[in-house]
Design a protein around this motif. Structure first.
Motif, PDB file in Angstrom:
ATOM      1  N   ASP A 246      59.071  44.922  65.640  1.00 18.02           N
ATOM      2  CA  ASP A 246      59.293  43.627  66.281  1.00 18.02           C
ATOM      3  C   ASP A 246      58.022  43.019  66.873  1.00 18.02           C
ATOM      4  OD1 ASP A 246      59.038  45.609  68.174  1.00 18.02           O
ATOM      5  OD2 ASP A 246      60.512  44.753  69.555  1.00 18.02           O
ATOM      6  N   LEU A 247      56.841  43.572  66.577  1.00 15.48           N
ATOM      7  CA  LEU A 247      55.605  42.985  67.090  1.00 15.48           C
ATOM      8  C   LEU A 247      55.451  41.569  66.553  1.00 15.48           C
ATOM      9  CD1 LEU A 247      53.128  42.928  64.739  1.00 15.48           C
ATOM     10  CD2 LEU A 247      53.274  45.385  65.086  1.00 15.48           C
ATOM     11  N   ASP A 248      54.865  40.698  67.358  1.00 12.77           N
ATOM     12  CA  ASP A 248      54.730  39.307  66.921  1.00 12.77           C
ATOM     13  C   ASP A 248      53.276  38.822  66.908  1.00 12.77           C
ATOM     14  OD1 ASP A 248      54.273  39.042  69.613  1.00 12.77           O
ATOM     15  OD2 ASP A 248      56.012  37.775  70.027  1.00 12.77           O
ATOM     16  N   ALA A 249      52.346  39.706  67.171  1.00  9.40           N
ATOM     17  CA  ALA A 249      50.926  39.348  67.104  1.00  9.40           C
ATOM     18  C   ALA A 249      50.097  40.615  67.021  1.00  9.40           C
ATOM     19  CB  ALA A 249      50.506  38.530  68.329  1.00  9.40           C
ATOM     20  N   VAL A 250      48.885  40.467  66.481  1.00 10.73           N
ATOM     21  CA  VAL A 250      47.958  41.601  66.443  1.00 10.73           C
ATOM     22  C   VAL A 250      46.540  41.085  66.639  1.00 10.73           C
ATOM     23  CG1 VAL A 250      47.776  41.551  63.913  1.00 10.73           C
ATOM     24  CG2 VAL A 250      47.166  43.626  65.160  1.00 10.73           C
ATOM     25  N   PHE A 251      45.826  41.746  67.527  1.00  5.70           N
ATOM     26  CA  PHE A 251      44.399  41.489  67.706  1.00  5.70           C
ATOM     27  C   PHE A 251      43.642  42.631  67.043  1.00  5.70           C
ATOM     28  CE2 PHE A 251      40.701  42.795  70.404  1.00  5.70           C
ATOM     29  CZ  PHE A 251      39.807  41.882  69.868  1.00  5.70           C
ATOM     30  N   ALA A 252      42.897  42.314  65.991  1.00  7.37           N
ATOM     31  CA  ALA A 252      42.087  43.321  65.291  1.00  7.37           C
ATOM     32  C   ALA A 252      40.658  43.231  65.801  1.00  7.37           C
ATOM     33  CB  ALA A 252      42.129  43.084  63.788  1.00  7.37           C
ATOM     34  N   ALA A 253      40.052  44.360  66.087  1.00  9.29           N
ATOM     35  CA  ALA A 253      38.732  44.392  66.712  1.00  9.29           C
ATOM     36  C   ALA A 253      37.595  44.065  65.749  1.00  9.29           C
ATOM     37  CB  ALA A 253      38.489  45.748  67.362  1.00  9.29           C
ATOM     38  N   SER A 254      37.900  43.677  64.522  1.00  8.80           N
ATOM     39  CA  SER A 254      36.884  43.142  63.609  1.00  8.80           C
ATOM     40  C   SER A 254      37.585  42.279  62.572  1.00  8.80           C
ATOM     41  CB  SER A 254      36.097  44.255  62.907  1.00  8.80           C
ATOM     42  OG  SER A 254      36.846  44.848  61.864  1.00  8.80           O
ATOM     43  N   ASP A 255      36.846  41.327  62.012  1.00  6.44           N
ATOM     44  CA  ASP A 255      37.413  40.472  60.965  1.00  6.44           C
ATOM     45  C   ASP A 255      37.822  41.286  59.750  1.00  6.44           C
ATOM     46  OD1 ASP A 255      36.968  38.282  62.556  1.00  6.44           O
ATOM     47  OD2 ASP A 255      35.256  37.520  61.414  1.00  6.44           O
ATOM     48  N   LEU A 256      37.015  42.288  59.398  1.00  6.41           N
ATOM     49  CA  LEU A 256      37.318  43.075  58.212  1.00  6.41           C
ATOM     50  C   LEU A 256      38.637  43.824  58.383  1.00  6.41           C
ATOM     51  CD1 LEU A 256      35.973  43.435  55.500  1.00  6.41           C
ATOM     52  CD2 LEU A 256      34.802  45.446  56.380  1.00  6.41           C
ATOM     53  N   MET A 257      38.893  44.362  59.571  1.00  5.06           N
ATOM     54  CA  MET A 257      40.183  45.007  59.807  1.00  5.06           C
ATOM     55  C   MET A 257      41.304  43.978  59.830  1.00  5.06           C
ATOM     56  SD  MET A 257      39.543  48.194  62.417  1.00  5.06           S
ATOM     57  CE  MET A 257      39.165  47.195  63.846  1.00  5.06           C
ATOM     58  N   ALA A 258      41.023  42.774  60.304  1.00  8.10           N
ATOM     59  CA  ALA A 258      42.035  41.710  60.274  1.00  8.10           C
ATOM     60  C   ALA A 258      42.409  41.351  58.841  1.00  8.10           C
ATOM     61  CB  ALA A 258      41.523  40.476  61.009  1.00  8.10           C
ATOM     62  N   VAL A 259      41.430  41.375  57.927  1.00 13.75           N
ATOM     63  CA  VAL A 259      41.715  41.117  56.512  1.00 13.75           C
ATOM     64  C   VAL A 259      42.684  42.175  55.975  1.00 13.75           C
ATOM     65  CG1 VAL A 259      40.702  41.121  54.196  1.00 13.75           C
ATOM     66  CG2 VAL A 259      39.572  39.887  56.050  1.00 13.75           C
ATOM     67  N   GLY A 260      42.437  43.438  56.327  1.00 15.31           N
ATOM     68  CA  GLY A 260      43.355  44.492  55.913  1.00 15.31           C
ATOM     69  C   GLY A 260      44.729  44.321  56.521  1.00 15.31           C
ATOM     70  N   ALA A 261      44.793  43.884  57.782  1.00 16.94           N
ATOM     71  CA  ALA A 261      46.075  43.651  58.445  1.00 16.94           C
ATOM     72  C   ALA A 261      46.840  42.515  57.768  1.00 16.94           C
ATOM     73  CB  ALA A 261      45.842  43.329  59.917  1.00 16.94           C
ATOM     74  N   LEU A 262      46.154  41.449  57.405  1.00 21.10           N
ATOM     75  CA  LEU A 262      46.803  40.325  56.726  1.00 21.10           C
ATOM     76  C   LEU A 262      47.420  40.767  55.398  1.00 21.10           C
ATOM     77  CD1 LEU A 262      44.154  37.500  57.323  1.00 21.10           C
ATOM     78  CD2 LEU A 262      46.496  37.531  58.217  1.00 21.10           C
ATOM     79  N   ALA A 263      46.686  41.593  54.655  1.00 19.79           N
ATOM     80  CA  ALA A 263      47.201  42.079  53.370  1.00 19.79           C
ATOM     81  C   ALA A 263      48.451  42.927  53.574  1.00 19.79           C
ATOM     82  CB  ALA A 263      46.120  42.880  52.641  1.00 19.79           C
ATOM     83  N   GLU A 264      48.439  43.771  54.596  1.00 24.74           N
ATOM     84  CA  GLU A 264      49.590  44.628  54.864  1.00 24.74           C
ATOM     85  C   GLU A 264      50.788  43.808  55.326  1.00 24.74           C
ATOM     86  OE1 GLU A 264      51.392  48.208  54.501  1.00 24.74           O
ATOM     87  OE2 GLU A 264      49.283  47.763  54.023  1.00 24.74           O
ATOM     88  N   LEU A 265      50.549  42.782  56.119  1.00 24.99           N
ATOM     89  CA  LEU A 265      51.643  41.909  56.560  1.00 24.99           C
ATOM     90  C   LEU A 265      52.270  41.187  55.368  1.00 24.99           C
ATOM     91  CD1 LEU A 265      50.000  40.500  59.808  1.00 24.99           C
ATOM     92  CD2 LEU A 265      52.110  41.857  59.708  1.00 24.99           C
ATOM     93  N   ARG A 266      51.461  40.764  54.406  1.00 29.49           N
ATOM     94  CA  ARG A 266      52.002  40.134  53.194  1.00 29.49           C
ATOM     95  C   ARG A 266      52.881  41.112  52.430  1.00 29.49           C
ATOM     96  NH1 ARG A 266      46.935  37.574  52.978  1.00 29.49           N
ATOM     97  NH2 ARG A 266      46.074  39.193  51.616  1.00 29.49           N
ATOM     98  N   ARG A 267      52.442  42.371  52.340  1.00 33.33           N
ATOM     99  CA  ARG A 267      53.241  43.375  51.625  1.00 33.33           C
ATOM    100  C   ARG A 267      54.588  43.611  52.311  1.00 33.33           C
ATOM    101  NH1 ARG A 267      48.037  45.529  50.189  1.00 33.33           N
ATOM    102  NH2 ARG A 267      47.773  46.647  52.170  1.00 33.33           N
ATOM    103  N   HIS A 268      54.625  43.411  53.620  1.00 31.88           N
ATOM    104  CA  HIS A 268      55.872  43.588  54.366  1.00 31.88           C
ATOM    105  C   HIS A 268      56.637  42.270  54.532  1.00 31.88           C
ATOM    106  CE1 HIS A 268      54.155  47.507  55.382  1.00 31.88           C
ATOM    107  NE2 HIS A 268      55.351  47.859  55.832  1.00 31.88           N
TER     108      HIS A 268
END
Length: 337
Positions: A246-268
């Motif tokens: 139920d998380l509704d936001a994520v702060f990633a400590a680098s842009d590169l990790m944010a790119v990985g997070a975006l890809a994973e969110l799309r998969r879900h």
């Protein structure tokens, strides 16, 4: 092959009737030269159109006019992370101003660590710029013991003794989370950097600080450790979704990790920013080309590199004292939040 007839320090010394050391002292502005000798050397330099080089200067200053930029990471990491490219641009630009040569050294194993130590011990470089410092890394201590001027990108901890240039990591992270809280997000996760690095711990501290300021309970289950890589961001996002769907936001400590997070969110099948808002840290070129474009904390990486290089050359060339500097960050809002 045509003979190289460019004048040398030896040529100037012969024309002026002085020794090579005297020529070097004149070139480097030393006061240990008589007015008569200085006048003769300057006249010879003008007559011969002599251009001093680093070897000539080094006869008196004991300097090589070269510094090492040491990055204890692999080639793949160096090539994939925009941070390193921007830092190198800043460093090389500043060193060019002082005509100082840059030696890039990757330290990936003990053999390369030994090679660096040998370069330091034999003074083949005047100083070291050290990037990506982990808590267990013995390099900063070794360099300090050897008395070689050293400037870090970031610091090992709050009690750092060496010179360093850092970004306001905690403040930038806190501003990212405040932005998410202002947008009505209530379950804000974070993907941290490595916690054996001050930068990782500081950005995690900023995430906590912003929650506390807002009177929101800090839920440590919403923090997952990453490694500043895209793959690490993806793995961390997957773990977060498994235990906090139920998380509704994520702060990633680098842009590169944010790119990985975006890809994973799309998969879900999570929409960004409708279902989950995402904020990164750095404002690298990646941030403008993600889908959607990434809200991020801008840190001045090129300026960080420039400041590191200038601090080091001030120390090596002018005997300046150690200096510790923290650069401001800025939130850049785009469509991901």
């Amino acid at each position: 092959m045509a003979e190289d007839r460019r004048p040398t320090i030896k040529t100037v010394a012969a024309r002026a009737g002085v020794g090579r050391t005297t020529v070097s002292r004149v070139v480097n502005g030393s006061d240990l030269v008589s007015a008569d000798a200085r006048s003769r050397v300057l006249a010879a330099i003008k007559e011969l159109n002599y251009v001093p080089n680093s070897v000539a200067r080094g006869l008196v200053t004991n300097r090589t006019n070269a510094v090492a930029l040491v990055i204890p990471e692999s080639e793949s990491r160096l090539g994939s992370e925009p941070f390193f490219a921007a830092l190198i641009r800043g460093v090389s630009g500043a060193l060019a101003e002082s005509r100082t040569q840059l030696q890039l050294m990757l330290v990936r194993d003990q053999a390369e660590r030994d090679q660096l130590t040998e370069s330091v011990a034999t003074r083949r470089v005047d100083g070291v710029l050290l990037v990506s410092v982990h808590a267990e890394d013995r390099l900063p201590g070794i360099l300090e013991e050897m008395g070689l001027p050293t400037v870090l990108a970031g610091r090992r901890d709050a009690g750092e003794r060496l010179s360093y240039v850092s970004s306001d990591n905690a403040g930038g992270a806190a501003e990212a989370v405040r932005h998410l809280l202002r947008g009505g997000r209530t379950r804000i996760a974070t993907i941290t950097g490595p916690l054996d690095m001050d930068v990782g711990r500081s950005r995690l501290a900023g995430w906590r600080d912003a929650h506390r300021e807002a009177g929101v309970t800090v839920n440590e289950l919403l923090a997952e450790t990453g490694d500043f890589t895209e793959e690490g961001g993806s793995r961390a996002m997957r773990s977060l979704l498994e235990r906090a769907p139920d998380l509704d936001a994520v702060f990633a400590a680098s842009d590169l990790m944010a790119v990985g997070a975006l890809a994973e969110l799309r998969r879900h099948r999570r929409r960004v920013p409708d279902d989950v808002a995402v904020v990164g840290f750095e404002d690298s070129v990646l941030a403008r080309h993600t889908h959607p474009p990434l809200t991020t904390v801008r840190q001045p990486v090129e300026e960080l590199g420039r400041r590191m290089a200038r601090i080091l050359t001030d120390i090596t060339q002018h005997g300046a004292p150690r200096k510790q500097l923290t650069l401001p960050t800025e939130l850049v809002v785009r469509e991901s939040s």
